[in-house]
Scaffold this active site. Structure first.
Site, short mmCIF file in Angstrom:
data_model
loop_
_atom_site.label_atom_id
_atom_site.label_comp_id
_atom_site.label_asym_id
_atom_site.label_seq_id
_atom_site.Cartn_x
_atom_site.Cartn_y
_atom_site.Cartn_z
CB CYS A 97 -1.36 -0.28 1.15
SG CYS A 97 -2.03 0.97 1.09
CG HIS A 183 -3.68 -3.70 3.38
ND1 HIS A 183 -2.41 -3.02 3.81
CD2 HIS A 183 -4.45 -2.20 2.78
CE1 HIS A 183 -2.09 -2.05 4.12
NE2 HIS A 183 -3.74 -1.74 2.99
CD GLU A 185 -1.16 -6.10 5.55
OE1 GLU A 185 -1.30 -5.16 5.55
OE2 GLU A 185 -1.00 -6.53 4.26
CB SER A 238 -7.32 -9.47 34.78
OG SER A 238 -6.91 -10.03 33.67
N GLY A 239 -6.72 -13.06 35.22
CA GLY A 239 -7.53 -14.55 35.38
C GLY A 239 -8.42 -14.55 33.69
N GLY A 240 -8.11 -13.53 33.19
CA GLY A 240 -7.96 -13.87 31.76
C GLY A 240 -6.49 -14.85 31.22
CG ASP A 242 -4.23 -10.93 27.34
OD1 ASP A 242 -4.07 -12.52 26.54
OD2 ASP A 242 -5.05 -11.02 26.82
CB SER A 243 -3.08 -11.68 33.37
OG SER A 243 -4.50 -12.19 33.98
CB SER A 244 -3.83 -17.10 32.72
OG SER A 244 -5.31 -16.72 33.81
#
Length: 528
Positions: A97, A183, A185, A238-240, A242-244
Site C-alpha cells: 500500500c 493488503h 496481510e 485478572s484470570g484472563g 493474557d495475565s494467566s
C-alpha cells in the site's frame, strides 16, 4: 554444517512501520508462516539495517524488508519516509500500500493524489511472477484495498497486476523489489498468505525458525536473566488468558519468587473473583494476594465520562495499588503484566511514532512516569491467538484458554458515560445472560467475543401494563482472529430473541435490547 544452520536460525524479516494500523498484521502473518519477523520504526538508521544485512555473509541476519501501509500519503509534507538507500541494501523489498507508493516515488513512478480510491474488496488481475506463483490459474484473485492515492504509471518497473481503480496494483524491479497496492496481510485477501509465503521463501530464501515452543523456551530464559537469582516479581492477575499466561511463564522461570496480585476493582464479571482464587490457589499453587479495592475504583470514577479518561484513571489506580502491595511484601523490584501486541499497537506504543492511537490500554498508556517497578512483559510481542497457543503449550486449562477476552478496564470499557452501580449491575447481569445463551446453543466457542453494553440512553417500555422508562442494552458479538479486525456475528434470530427476552425479564431497569452490527474497522470491539 551445524554452524551454518545455527546462523540461519537467526534469519529474520524486518517490517518498517510507517504508522499503518495493519503493520502488526504483516508481522503476525510472517510468523504464522514460520519466519521470525520484527516491527521497527520507519526511520530506523540505515546503518543499522546495513549491519543486519551484512552480518554473517552468506547467511544474512536480515533476509528481507517489508514496507508497511500508512495513514499518510507520499505527497503530504509530514509523510514518513525511510532512507532512499534502502533500495541499495541488496535484500528483497516488498512495499505494501503506502510502502508500494513510497518505493514507486523513490524510483521514478508517478503517484497521484485524489481521484478514485479503493476501500474494501477488489479483484486483482495479475501476470505470472515469483510473487504470485500458485495464487490462481485464472490470473485473478480477490484482494483487500484501502487507499486514496494511486500509482498511475511506473516506467522501468514490470507491472504485475492491476485493479479497477489501481492501474499499477503490483510491480517488480529486477526480481528483488516488489510492491502491491493491496493488503496481503489481512484475511480478506484470500490468497494473501500465499503471496507472503512466496516473498519469504521463494524471493527472500528464508528458513523456518519461529514456533510457539521456541518462544516459550526463550521467554522463560529471558525472564530468568532479567530477574536474576534473587529478584522478586509481582504479577497483575485478572484470570484472563493474557495475565494467566504471563503468570505461568514467570512462575516457570522463578518459582515462588512470584506473587500474583488480583485486584477486585468492582468492574469484574459475575463470580470472577471466586473463580480466580480457586484456579490459581488450588490448581496452580501460586502465591496469590487478593486486594479488595471496589470502593476506591468506583470513587475515583465518579463523574468521569470520557472513555480515555476512564482508562487513565483505572490504569493509574492499578499501579498505585500494586505499589502499595509491593511495600507490604517487602523488596519487590519487578512487575509482570499481560500486555499483548494489539494493546501496544492500539496505544501507539509499538513501531512508528506515526502510528495512530486508537485507545489507551490500562497496562500500557497509563503507567505513571515515576513507576516504582521494572516491567516484565513476556508476551508483549504476541497476538491473542498466539497467546492461546502458548497457554496450551504451558498446560493452562481449556476453560481459561478458551474464555472470551475481557478488557483491562473491565466493565468500564462496556459502560458509556459515567460508571455507576446501576450500570455495573445491568452490564454484569446482561453480559452473563449473553454468555449463558451462547454456551447453551453451542455458539460460545464459535465466536471471538460476546458481551452487553449499557449507556445513559433511556427508552420507553411497557412493564406490567404501565409505561416505564428504562435502560437500553446493546448486545455485541464478534468474530475475529487477532482482535485487530472483527466482523459482527450473524446470530440466529431465535437466539437473539432469547437473549433479549431474558435481559428485559431478568435485569431490572432494562426496557430495550439492541444488537450491534458494526465491524472493526470502522468500529472497535469494545465501545469505550
Amino acid at each position: 554444517m551445524q554452524e551454518e544452520r545455527s546462523e540461519r536460525e537467526k534469519d529474520k524479516v524486518v517490517v518498517l512501520d510507517f504508522g499503518g494500523q495493519y503493520s502488526h498484521l504483516i508481522v503476525r502473518r510472517c510468523r504464522e508462516l514460520g519466519v521470525y519477523t520484527e516491527l521497527v520504526p520507519y526511520d530506523v538508521s540505515i546503518t543499522e539495517l546495513e549491519r543486519g544485512v551484512q552480518r554473517n555473509r552468506g547467511a544474512s541476519k536480515i533476509r528481507g524488508i517489508i514496507l508497511s501501509g500508512s495513514p499518510f500519503g507520499v505527497h503530504e509534507p509530514d509523510s514518513p519516509r525511510c532512507s532512499t538507500r534502502i533500495v541499495d541494501l541488496g535484500v528483497p523489498l516488498l512495499g505494501i500500500c503506502y510502502g508500494a507508493q513510497l518505493l514507486a516515488a523513490m524510483l521514478g513512478g508517478v503517484v497521484t493524489t485524489g481521484g478514485k480510491g479503493e476501500f474494501g474488496r477488489s479483484e486483482l488481475m495479475f501476470t505470472d511472477s515469483a510473487l504470485f506463483e500458485g495464487v490462481s490459474e485464472a490470473g485473478t484473485t480477490p484482494v483487500w484495498m484501502s487507499h486514496g492515492d494511486v500509482i498511475e504509471r511506473f516506467e522501468g518497473a514490470e507491472i504485475l497486476g492491476s485493479a479497477a481503480n489501481a492501474p499499477v496494483a503490483a510491480f517488480q524491479i529486477h526480481e528483488r523489489i516488489y510492491g502491491v497496492q493491496f493488503h496481503p496481510e489481512v484475511h480478506h485477501t484470500e490468497m494473501g498468505d500465499r503471496i507472503l509465503w512466496n516473498f519469504l521463501y521463494s524471493i527472500c530464501d528464508c528458513e523456518r525458525n519461529w514456533s510457539i515452543a521456541a518462544f516459550v523456551a526463550e521467554a522463560i530464559t529471558k525472564i530468568r536473566d532479567a530477574v536474576g537469582l534473587d529478584g522478586k516479581v509481582l504479577c497483575g492477575l485478572s484470570g484472563g488468558i493474557d495475565s494467566s499466561t504471563t503468570a505461568v511463564l514467570v512462575n516457570k522461570a522463578i518459582g515462588d519468587r512470584l506473587t500474583c496480585i488480583f485486584v477486585d476493582n468492582g468492574l469484574l464479571r459475575e463470580a470472577e473473583r471466586e473463580e480466580v482464587e480457586n484456579t490459581f490457589r488450588k490448581s496452580f499453587k501460586m502465591n496469590l494476594l487478593v486486594v479488595d479495592a471496589k470502593s476506591r475504583f468506583l470513587e475515583a470514577l465518579k463523574g468521569v465520562k470520557d472513555a480515555e479518561a476512564k482508562r487513565k484513571v483505572i490504569g493509574e489506580l492499578f499501579i498505585i495499588i500494586f505499589e502499595e502491595a509491593a511495600q507490604k511484601l517487602g523488596n519487590v523490584a519487578f512487575l509482570a503484566q499481560g500486555t499483548i501486541y494489539p494493546d501496544r499497537i492500539e496505544s501507539a506504543k509499538a513501531g512508528s511514532a506515526k502510528s495512530s492511537r486508537i485507545k489507551s490500554h490500562h497496562n500500557v498508556g497509563a503507567l505513571p512516569e515515576r513507576l516504582g517497578f521494572t516491567l516484565i512483559e513476556p508476551i508483549d510481542e504476541l497476538y491473542k491467538d498466539e497467546v492461546r497457543e502458548v497457554a496450551k503449550d504451558l498446560g493452562i486449562p481449556a476453560q481459561i484458554r478458551n474464555q472470551h477476552p475481557f478488557p483491562g478496564p473491565g466493565l468500564a470499557a462496556r459502560i458509556m458515560g459515567e460508571v455507576t452501580e446501576e450500570k455495573l449491575r445491568i452490564c454484569r447481569a446482561a453480559s452473563r445472560i449473553v454468555e449463558d445463551e451462547l454456551k447453551r446453543s453451542g455458539w460460545y466457542e464459535k465466536v471471538w467475543q460476546a458481551f452487553a453494553t449499557v449507556g445513559d440512553d433511556l427508552a420507553t417500555g411497557v412493564l406490567g401494563d404501565a409505561r416505564k422508562e428504562g435502560r437500553l442494552v446493546t448486545i455485541r458479538v464478534v468474530e475475529s482472529k487477532e482482535a485487530m479486525t472483527a466482523d459482527f456475528v450473524k446470530l440466529p434470530y431465535e437466539l437473539l430473541e432469547r437473549m433479549s427476552n431474558r435481559i428485559t425479564n431478568e435485569v431490572k431497569g432494562v426496557t430495550w435490547v439492541t444488537y450491534a452490527i458494526s465491524s472493526k474497522p470502522p468500529a472497535t470491539i469494545e465501545p469505550c
